[in-house]
Design a protein around this motif. Structure first.
Motif, PDB file in Angstrom:
ATOM      1  N   ALA A 138      -1.158 -13.489  -0.590  1.00  0.00           N
ATOM      2  CA  ALA A 138      -0.271 -13.281  -1.739  1.00  0.00           C
ATOM      3  C   ALA A 138      -0.943 -12.347  -2.737  1.00  0.00           C
ATOM      4  N   GLU A 139      -0.193 -11.355  -3.203  1.00  0.00           N
ATOM      5  CA  GLU A 139      -0.705 -10.431  -4.215  1.00  0.00           C
ATOM      6  C   GLU A 139      -0.148 -10.804  -5.588  1.00  0.00           C
ATOM      7  N   VAL A 140      -1.008 -10.735  -6.593  1.00  0.00           N
ATOM      8  CA  VAL A 140      -0.613 -11.016  -7.968  1.00  0.00           C
ATOM      9  C   VAL A 140      -0.981  -9.800  -8.829  1.00  0.00           C
ATOM     10  N   PRO A 141      -0.034  -9.239  -9.582  1.00  0.00           N
ATOM     11  CA  PRO A 141      -0.381  -8.107 -10.448  1.00  0.00           C
ATOM     12  C   PRO A 141      -1.406  -8.521 -11.504  1.00  0.00           C
ATOM     13  N   VAL A 142      -2.414  -7.676 -11.704  1.00  0.00           N
ATOM     14  CA  VAL A 142      -3.439  -7.942 -12.715  1.00  0.00           C
ATOM     15  C   VAL A 142      -3.716  -6.659 -13.491  1.00  0.00           C
ATOM     16  N   ALA A 193      -0.465 -19.610  -0.300  1.00  0.00           N
ATOM     17  CA  ALA A 193      -1.200 -18.590   0.433  1.00  0.00           C
ATOM     18  C   ALA A 193      -2.557 -19.129   0.842  1.00  0.00           C
ATOM     19  N   ASP A 194      -3.168 -18.435   1.808  1.00  0.00           N
ATOM     20  CA  ASP A 194      -4.539 -18.740   2.207  1.00  0.00           C
ATOM     21  C   ASP A 194      -5.531 -17.836   1.479  1.00  0.00           C
ATOM     22  N   LEU A 195      -5.029 -16.712   0.998  1.00  0.00           N
ATOM     23  CA  LEU A 195      -5.824 -15.780   0.211  1.00  0.00           C
ATOM     24  C   LEU A 195      -4.933 -15.236  -0.889  1.00  0.00           C
ATOM     25  N   VAL A 196      -5.371 -15.384  -2.136  1.00  0.00           N
ATOM     26  CA  VAL A 196      -4.635 -14.836  -3.274  1.00  0.00           C
ATOM     27  C   VAL A 196      -5.447 -13.663  -3.808  1.00  0.00           C
ATOM     28  N   ALA A 197      -4.821 -12.503  -3.837  1.00  0.00           N
ATOM     29  CA  ALA A 197      -5.531 -11.278  -4.188  1.00  0.00           C
ATOM     30  C   ALA A 197      -4.828 -10.562  -5.328  1.00  0.00           C
ATOM     31  N   GLY A 198      -5.600  -9.823  -6.106  1.00  0.00           N
ATOM     32  CA  GLY A 198      -5.034  -9.070  -7.207  1.00  0.00           C
ATOM     33  C   GLY A 198      -4.494  -7.721  -6.762  1.00  0.00           C
ATOM     34  N   ARG A 199      -3.442  -7.290  -7.424  1.00  0.00           N
ATOM     35  CA  ARG A 199      -2.914  -5.935  -7.273  1.00  0.00           C
ATOM     36  C   ARG A 199      -3.055  -5.248  -8.621  1.00  0.00           C
ATOM     37  N   ARG A 200      -3.923  -4.254  -8.681  1.00  0.00           N
ATOM     38  CA  ARG A 200      -4.270  -3.659  -9.962  1.00  0.00           C
ATOM     39  C   ARG A 200      -3.120  -2.868 -10.591  1.00  0.00           C
ATOM     40  N   VAL A 201      -2.950  -3.104 -11.903  1.00  0.00           N
ATOM     41  CA  VAL A 201      -1.995  -2.354 -12.710  1.00  0.00           C
ATOM     42  C   VAL A 201      -2.801  -1.723 -13.846  1.00  0.00           C
ATOM     43  N   PRO A 202      -3.093  -0.419 -13.772  1.00  0.00           N
ATOM     44  CA  PRO A 202      -3.968   0.196 -14.777  1.00  0.00           C
ATOM     45  C   PRO A 202      -3.357   0.151 -16.173  1.00  0.00           C
ATOM     46  N   GLU A 220      -4.264 -21.896  -8.626  1.00  0.00           N
ATOM     47  CA  GLU A 220      -3.076 -22.753  -8.524  1.00  0.00           C
ATOM     48  C   GLU A 220      -2.212 -22.342  -7.335  1.00  0.00           C
ATOM     49  N   ARG A 221      -2.037 -21.042  -7.142  1.00  0.00           N
ATOM     50  CA  ARG A 221      -1.233 -20.570  -6.004  1.00  0.00           C
ATOM     51  C   ARG A 221      -1.869 -20.970  -4.685  1.00  0.00           C
ATOM     52  N   LEU A 222      -3.185 -20.893  -4.618  1.00  0.00           N
ATOM     53  CA  LEU A 222      -3.881 -21.283  -3.398  1.00  0.00           C
ATOM     54  C   LEU A 222      -3.716 -22.774  -3.145  1.00  0.00           C
ATOM     55  N   ARG A 236      -0.591  -1.900   5.638  1.00  0.00           N
ATOM     56  CA  ARG A 236       0.809  -2.307   5.807  1.00  0.00           C
ATOM     57  C   ARG A 236       1.321  -1.921   7.197  1.00  0.00           C
ATOM     58  N   ARG A 237       0.855  -0.798   7.710  1.00  0.00           N
ATOM     59  CA  ARG A 237       1.255  -0.400   9.061  1.00  0.00           C
ATOM     60  C   ARG A 237       0.740  -1.394  10.101  1.00  0.00           C
ATOM     61  N   ARG A 238      -0.311  -2.107   9.752  1.00  0.00           N
ATOM     62  CA  ARG A 238      -0.848  -3.128  10.655  1.00  0.00           C
ATOM     63  C   ARG A 238      -0.229  -4.499  10.392  1.00  0.00           C
ATOM     64  N   GLY A 239       0.788  -4.525   9.534  1.00  0.00           N
ATOM     65  CA  GLY A 239       1.525  -5.760   9.317  1.00  0.00           C
ATOM     66  C   GLY A 239       1.066  -6.609   8.161  1.00  0.00           C
ATOM     67  N   LEU A 240       0.137  -6.098   7.340  1.00  0.00           N
ATOM     68  CA  LEU A 240      -0.351  -6.878   6.198  1.00  0.00           C
ATOM     69  C   LEU A 240       0.345  -6.372   4.938  1.00  0.00           C
ATOM     70  N   PRO A 241       1.174  -7.184   4.292  1.00  0.00           N
ATOM     71  CA  PRO A 241       1.996  -6.720   3.167  1.00  0.00           C
ATOM     72  C   PRO A 241       1.211  -6.635   1.856  1.00  0.00           C
ATOM     73  N   VAL A 242       0.292  -5.678   1.757  1.00  0.00           N
ATOM     74  CA  VAL A 242      -0.519  -5.537   0.552  1.00  0.00           C
ATOM     75  C   VAL A 242      -0.433  -4.108   0.028  1.00  0.00           C
ATOM     76  N   HIS A 243      -0.717  -3.958  -1.255  1.00  0.00           N
ATOM     77  CA  HIS A 243      -0.685  -2.652  -1.910  1.00  0.00           C
ATOM     78  C   HIS A 243      -2.020  -2.329  -2.576  1.00  0.00           C
ATOM     79  N   ASP A 244      -3.006  -3.179  -2.383  1.00  0.00           N
ATOM     80  CA  ASP A 244      -4.331  -2.972  -2.951  1.00  0.00           C
ATOM     81  C   ASP A 244      -5.334  -3.627  -2.008  1.00  0.00           C
ATOM     82  N   ILE A 245      -6.607  -3.413  -2.262  1.00  0.00           N
ATOM     83  CA  ILE A 245      -7.627  -3.944  -1.351  1.00  0.00           C
ATOM     84  C   ILE A 245      -8.363  -5.142  -1.960  1.00  0.00           C
ATOM     85  N   ALA A 246      -7.594  -5.998  -2.594  1.00  0.00           N
ATOM     86  CA  ALA A 246      -8.097  -7.288  -3.084  1.00  0.00           C
ATOM     87  C   ALA A 246      -9.328  -7.156  -3.976  1.00  0.00           C
ATOM     88  N   PRO A 247      -9.204  -6.459  -5.127  1.00  0.00           N
ATOM     89  CA  PRO A 247     -10.353  -6.312  -6.019  1.00  0.00           C
ATOM     90  C   PRO A 247     -10.756  -7.625  -6.684  1.00  0.00           C
TER      91      PRO A 247
END
Length: 217
Positions: free
Chosen positions: A181-185, A102-111, A95-97, A133-144
């Motif tokens: 876009a990152e979504v907590p999962v 976003a052009d890519l919707v990725a998960g951000r893992r929450v154990p 739905e977000r896509l 993030r240092r390269r300008g990509l606002p992510v906290h996970d590697i899109a699992p």
């Protein structure tokens, strides 16, 4: 509405596949890409209604790429076959896509427990995400878990066929100006109760970080 294909790279996940496939949302077609399993995974997947394709070349990236080639839907999802991620979250990603968020919707893992994501795997992931993030990509996970348009994914030309595939995908997406876009999962222990074959051991984490460091270089 046509079914949305879900690519599930698979190596010896016979014990996890029944529950993963049973949790697939209506209208989502699982494509299990067998990467050389010895435990009967292809037969289990087929018995539970999945499309099964084979990728003899070992490697996460090789399996994902083969699944993208086999998919036919405009929007494609990629998700692990080990039960650590719930397929029920996929409609929100799609739905977000489709809403143009976003052009890519990725998960951000929450154990969900300490055993779901060992310390060494979390540490390795944090290092890689920090470099992104240092390269300008606002992510906290590697899109699992990720959702994008199939044609766009293939056009990125991701070349890595090992554990570095998700990282290269993110780097190429950033170069192409994609909105990510990152979504907590929830990130759960594998369905079998064991840890990931990739990040469940220090050696597995080192191998994954090595592949990803090569991509960053």
């Amino acid at each position: 509405m046509n079914a949305i294909d879900v690519v599930l790279p698979c190596l010896d996940e016979a014990a996890a596949l029944p529950s993963v496939l049973a949790a697939m949302p209506a209208g989502y077609r699982p494509i299990v890409v067998d990467n050389g399993s010895d435990d009967g995974s292809p037969e289990v997947a087929a018995a539970h209604g999945a499309v099964v394709v084979a990728e003899p070349r070992r490697g996460y990236g090789a399996a994902v790429h083969r699944g993208l080639e086999a998919a036919g839907s405009e929007v494609v999802c990629v998700l692990d076959a080990d039960g650590s991620l719930d397929p029920a979250v996929l409609p929100e990603f799609v739905e977000r896509l489709r809403d143009g968020q976003a052009d890519l919707v990725a998960g951000r893992r929450v154990p969900t427990s300490a055993s779901a994501w060992p310390w060494h795997a979390r540490a390795g992931n944090a290092v890689i995400a920090g470099l992104l993030r240092r390269r300008g990509l606002p992510v906290h996970d590697i899109a699992p878990i990720r959702v994008a348009r199939r044609a766009d994914l293939l056009a990125l030309g991701v070349a890595d066929r090992g554990f570095g595939y998700p990282l290269e995908l993110l780097l190429r997406a950033a170069e192409a100006g994609w909105r990510v876009a990152e979504v907590p999962v929830d990130y759960r222990p594998r369905a079998t109760g064991t840890t990931s074959k990739v990040s469940g051991s220090v050696l597995g984490t080192v191998r994954a970080v090595r592949d990803m460091a090569g991509v960053l270089r």
